[in-house]
Every structure is written in C-alpha cells, then in structure tokens.
Design an enzyme around this catalytic site. Structure first.
Site, mmCIF file in Angstrom:
data_model
loop_
_atom_site.group_PDB
_atom_site.id
_atom_site.type_symbol
_atom_site.label_atom_id
_atom_site.label_comp_id
_atom_site.label_asym_id
_atom_site.label_seq_id
_atom_site.Cartn_x
_atom_site.Cartn_y
_atom_site.Cartn_z
ATOM 1 N N CYS A 1 0.420 -3.950 9.621
ATOM 2 C CA CYS A 1 1.773 -4.095 9.907
ATOM 3 C C CYS A 1 2.659 -4.099 8.618
ATOM 4 C CB CYS A 1 2.134 -5.296 10.788
ATOM 5 S SG CYS A 1 3.883 -5.737 10.953
ATOM 6 N N CYS B 1 5.556 -6.405 8.536
ATOM 7 C CA CYS B 1 5.175 -7.810 8.040
ATOM 8 C C CYS B 1 4.643 -8.342 6.845
ATOM 9 C CB CYS B 1 4.080 -8.237 9.224
ATOM 10 S SG CYS B 1 4.425 -7.609 10.933
ATOM 11 N N ASP B 2 3.931 -7.483 6.177
ATOM 12 C CA ASP B 2 2.845 -7.820 5.113
ATOM 13 C C ASP B 2 3.331 -7.204 3.626
ATOM 14 O OD1 ASP B 2 1.500 -9.441 6.836
ATOM 15 O OD2 ASP B 2 0.319 -8.043 7.248
#
Ligand code: NAP
Length: 307
Positions: free
Chosen positions: A131, A134-135
């Site tokens: 992701c 997200c990261d």
C-alpha cells in the site's frame, strides 16, 4: 431474521446496503476488517462518474456514512462460513454466533496477491509494502520499486515519485495493463525507471529488504537493484474458500455469478470484485451492489407471494 445480510463492507457491500434499506428491507452488513474495502488505499479517484476528484478514504467514508444514515446496520465481525437452510440462510461468525437472514449477498472483494518469494511475509513493514498510500511517506527521499503493470502499480509509482528519490517500475511484460495516459505521465518523470519484461526473482537483505534480484525474461540476465522499499501491486485474488461448500467458485476462486449477481444457490448473491467478471472497477462494484440488492428484494417478494 434479517432480510438481507451482506458480507463485506467495500463499495459493493455498502452499495447493496443502501439499495436494500431503500426498499424497506432490514440489512446487516458484516465486515471482518474496517469498512471501505480496497478503495480506501487509493490516493486519487478520477474516474467515478459524477465525482471529478476524491480520495479513496473520503469516498469510503462518505459511502459508509450514507449507508448507516439510511438505516443499514453495520457490525465488525468475521464470517467463517455460510449455510443454506433453504427458506433462510445463516452466517456463522468466528465466535460461533449464528445470524439468520432471508438472503445473503457476498461482497468480500479480493486481497493483494503476494509475489510468493522467500522473506516476503517476514519483511512486510521492513521494506515490503502492498500500500503506497499507507507506507509511502516512510520512504521519503529513498529508493523504491513498484512491481506490477496495472493501474494500481502505475498510480502507486506516480504517487511515490512525488516523494521518493527514485522509483523503479518493474513489470513482467513490455505492455502495461493500466491506462496509457498514466504510463505516459510516468515516462515523463525523471526519477522513474522502467524495468520491463522482468520478474523479481529474489528478495535480498539481512533482517530487512535491502535489494531485489530481477530477471529479464527475454535474455535470462539477472540484475541486482539496491533499494529501501518494494511496493507489490500485482493484482488481487479472492478469499472465497470458506464459501466453497455452498456456492460455486471458478478456477481462480471467484464466485461464479453473472451480471445479475445470482450464484448457483437461490437467495445467495455475489457482488463486486469477488465474483466472476471482466471489469473490476469502483463503478462496477457500486453497480453490482445495486443489482444484487434489488435481486435479493425481488427474491424475497417472490417467496412471499408463493407462500
Ligand atoms: P491488475 O489490473 O489485475 O494488474 C495486475 C498487474 O500485475 C498486471 O500488470 C499483471 O501482469 C501483474 N501481475 C499479476 N500477477 C503477477 C505475478 N505473479 N508476477 C508479476 N506480475 C504479476 O490489478 P490492479 O492494478 O491492482 O487493478 C485492479 C483493478 O482495479 C483494475 O481493474 C484496475 O483498472 C482497477 N484500478 C483502478 C484505479 C483507478 O481507476 N483509480 C486504480 C487502481 C486500480 P500482466 O499485465 O502481464 O497480466
């Protein structure tokens, strides 16, 4: 006894909920994780009709609030199996609780496909991610690779190229499955390098990812790329084995259902990415939710009329 029990609170499941309650049916949506489904990780949505631009998170939040506001009941609970009891269906939860409903709509989506390489699971969060939204920020000004040739990989690469030093886009073919416009946009970026006709064949490092081995499919040549992060974006796969004793699955594990979302079992429907279909898009997931809920309503009405 609910009228409609929906398994999965992604775009298809929540859309089904909206259409179900607007037909005056009682609807329970069960979700094992957090509502929103896959779209929650998409940074930009620009192809949903009527919405020029939004984020996956905002879209999911809006959809959830709309569904609950209209009267959909929502519970976070993992369904471990379903049963067909003829005139009603049962969803069995992890803790053994049994919930009865006249119909069930399976809208469990799909999960990220892993590369299947040694260390992959172990190094999630240690250089491996599925992701970018997200990261991505953990890799600010660092070197990363994105693996895949679909819209997710292209979108991830574009997003990452804004924050990292360099992005390698590794794809197993020389043609992309994702939109040509996205490919062109990436080609114009100086910090993006395409590594085509290539597979990642090893994940290298001591106790975290430090490099990848990439093998050229045409020449057979192996190359080592040192990097800080790898974003795996090679598509999704369904997780429907828990339903396989009740509904038919195809070879890829998708629930066999046509555009009418009907499975081989009367009263059980499949909506969104989890069913057999050729186009898996946000718009088609929402569309499936509507179709499945209205099919469930018409099934209930037919049963009532014949009783
Ligand atoms: P996808 O379209 O199925 O693409 C998966 C990619 O991974 C393909 O390029 C495929 O290669 C490659 N791949 C599959 N298995 C592999 C393996 N074992 N090793 C290496 N590469 C492998 O998946 P996606 O990109 O996640 O997109 C899923 C759906 O969501 C698509 O319909 C997509 O258009 C949609 N989507 C839309 C948006 C948007 O519109 N904003 C954003 C993201 C996704 P091949 O091409 O060679 O098969």
């Amino acid at each position: 006894m609910y009228d409609i029990l929906v398994v999965g609170a992604g775009t298809a499941g929540l859309s089904a909920g909206i259409y179900g309650v607007r037909q005056n049916k009682s609807v329970l949506v069960l979700e094992a994780n957090i509502y929103g489904g896959q779209i929650i990780n998409t940074p930009d949505i620009e192809n949903y009709p009527g919405i020029a631009h939004t984020s996956g998170f905002d879209f999911a939040m809006g959809l959830y609030q709309q569904a609950v506001g209209l009267g959909v009941e929502y519970r976070q609970a993992r369904v471990t199996s379903i049963e067909d009891a003829g005139d009603h269906k049962v969803a069995v939860l992890e803790d053994g609780e049994r919930i009865a409903s006249r119909t069930i709509i399976l809208a469990t989506g799909a999960k990220n496909r892993p590369l299947g390489l040694e260390h992959e699971e172990e190094w999630v969060g240690k250089g491996i991610s599925y992701c970018a939204t997200c990261d991505g920020m953990f890799y600010r000004k660092k070197v990363v690779a994105v693996n895949g040739g679909g819209n997710t990989a292209l979108e991830d690469a574009e997003f990452l190229s804004n924050i990292v030093k360099k992005v390698y886009v590794i794809h197993r073919r020389d043609q992309f499955r994702g939109e040509a416009a996205r490919v062109e946009k990436l080609r114009a970026r100086e910090n993006v390098e395409f590594v085509l006709n290539s597979n990642i064949t090893a994940l290298l490092g001591q106790d975290r990812l430090e490099a990848i081995e990439v093998t050229d499919k045409v020449s057979g040549e192996k190359r080592m790329i040192e990097l800080d992060g790898l974003f795996v974006a090679i598509g999704q796969m369904p997780e429907n084995m828990i339903f396989s004793n009740v509904v038919g699955l195809d070879q890829g594990g998708y629930i066999i259902a046509g555009e009418d979302c009907r499975t081989n079992v009367e009263g059980i429907f499949a909506a969104g990415d989890t069913r057999t279909k050729t186009v898996r898009q946000l718009a088609t997931a929402a569309s499936d939710g509507a179709v499945a809920a209205l099919a469930a309503v018409s099934y209930i009405q037919d049963k009532e009329m014949s009783a």
